[in-house]
Design an enzyme around this catalytic site. Sequence first.
Site, PDB file in Angstrom:
ATOM      1  N   HIS A  97       0.699  -1.260   0.106  1.00 51.86           N
ATOM      2  CA  HIS A  97       0.156   0.093   0.105  1.00 51.86           C
ATOM      3  C   HIS A  97       0.759   1.093  -0.054  1.00 51.86           C
ATOM      4  CE1 HIS A  97       0.842  -0.864   4.263  1.00 51.86           C
ATOM      5  NE2 HIS A  97       0.594   0.227   4.449  1.00 51.86           N
ATOM      6  N   HIS A 123       7.917   7.446   4.401  1.00 47.02           N
ATOM      7  CA  HIS A 123       6.970   6.640   3.138  1.00 47.02           C
ATOM      8  C   HIS A 123       6.177   7.854   2.492  1.00 47.02           C
ATOM      9  CE1 HIS A 123       4.454   7.057   6.848  1.00 47.02           C
ATOM     10  NE2 HIS A 123       3.492   7.310   6.110  1.00 47.02           N
ATOM     11  N   HIS A 125       2.728   9.206  -0.024  1.00 44.38           N
ATOM     12  CA  HIS A 125       1.614   9.174  -0.613  1.00 44.38           C
ATOM     13  C   HIS A 125       1.171  10.025  -1.742  1.00 44.38           C
ATOM     14  CE1 HIS A 125      -0.074   7.389   3.349  1.00 44.38           C
ATOM     15  NE2 HIS A 125       1.031   8.110   3.906  1.00 44.38           N
ATOM     16  N   HIS A 142       6.208  11.348   4.314  1.00 47.52           N
ATOM     17  CA  HIS A 142       6.172  11.528   5.762  1.00 47.52           C
ATOM     18  C   HIS A 142       7.312  11.035   6.592  1.00 47.52           C
ATOM     19  CE1 HIS A 142       1.450  11.346   5.768  1.00 47.52           C
ATOM     20  NE2 HIS A 142       1.938  12.510   5.279  1.00 47.52           N
ATOM     21  N   THR A 209      -2.040   8.362   9.750  1.00 45.56           N
ATOM     22  CA  THR A 209      -3.080   8.293   8.518  1.00 45.56           C
ATOM     23  C   THR A 209      -3.464   6.941   8.087  1.00 45.56           C
ATOM     24  OG1 THR A 209      -1.442   8.601   7.080  1.00 45.56           O
ATOM     25  CG2 THR A 209      -2.093  10.819   8.169  1.00 45.56           C
TER      26      THR A 209
END
Length: 281
Positions: A97, A123, A125, A142, A209
């Site tokens: 993911h 990581h 997003h 992040h 999150t």
Amino acid sequence: MANPDLLSLIFTYLIVSSIALIMTCNADPSGDHEFSYEEASSSGPKKWGTLSADWKYCSAGKSQSPVNINSRKAKDQPNDLKMAYKEAPATLFNKGHNLVVQWQGDAGGIEVNGSTYKLVQCHWHTPSEHTIDGKRYDAELHFVHSNDQKQLAVIGVLFEVGETDPFIEKMTESKFKGLDADGSDLGKVSASSTTSGSKRYYRYGGSLTTPPCSEGVTWTVAANAKTISKDQIKLLQGAVDHEFHENARPVQELNGRTVTQFEDKEYALLYYLLIILNRLK
């Protein structure tokens, strides 16, 4: 003499139990249950809190992240952020993911309000999770830090399409493809090239999150967006599972929380001096 069938049954049970224990110890916390970013899915963001008892904060929490930051309503506060990163061995992992860079050893960290947090991982997003004045950016990175009390502090860096990001550029394309459980060795990497450069930051108390959406996370979001190329976004998205090409949780309600802002005055002074020097040329 013991019954051979009984011994065989006991032996099989012990083997199966051992395998189950090993799998549990090595499981990704957000991978114990499937979750999705598709709103209409039965495992979408609004359903995360129902997928596991451990994920209840995803639905019941009152201090969830990400949020929309209203720059006009952010309250001023003194600068309490100090960053001191250094090169340390790192490994790139594909969690399905998202993509994660995990540091081994001392990669430096940050100091927030007198508390020291060590850098653990970062990581990506796509698109961004936080928005500023309603604007969603093309990507967000992040940097996750932890202190001695296991409390978390995260620095969020926003990106918009433009020139290549030097942090990603240091990793060859082959590093992102065919990642297995052992990950890909990146050698020594520093977070300083991506975390430096912003002169204004926003601060608020929030959560993770992704499931389990644990609260008590200190968020610091850089107000000045950096640039990332379209090819680099494709590289990040192409490495993860297809359904996670867009892996941004929708913004959550503030529920009375205060967002503050502060300025790195040392950087701001240097920034304006450079502008003046350029104009004098």
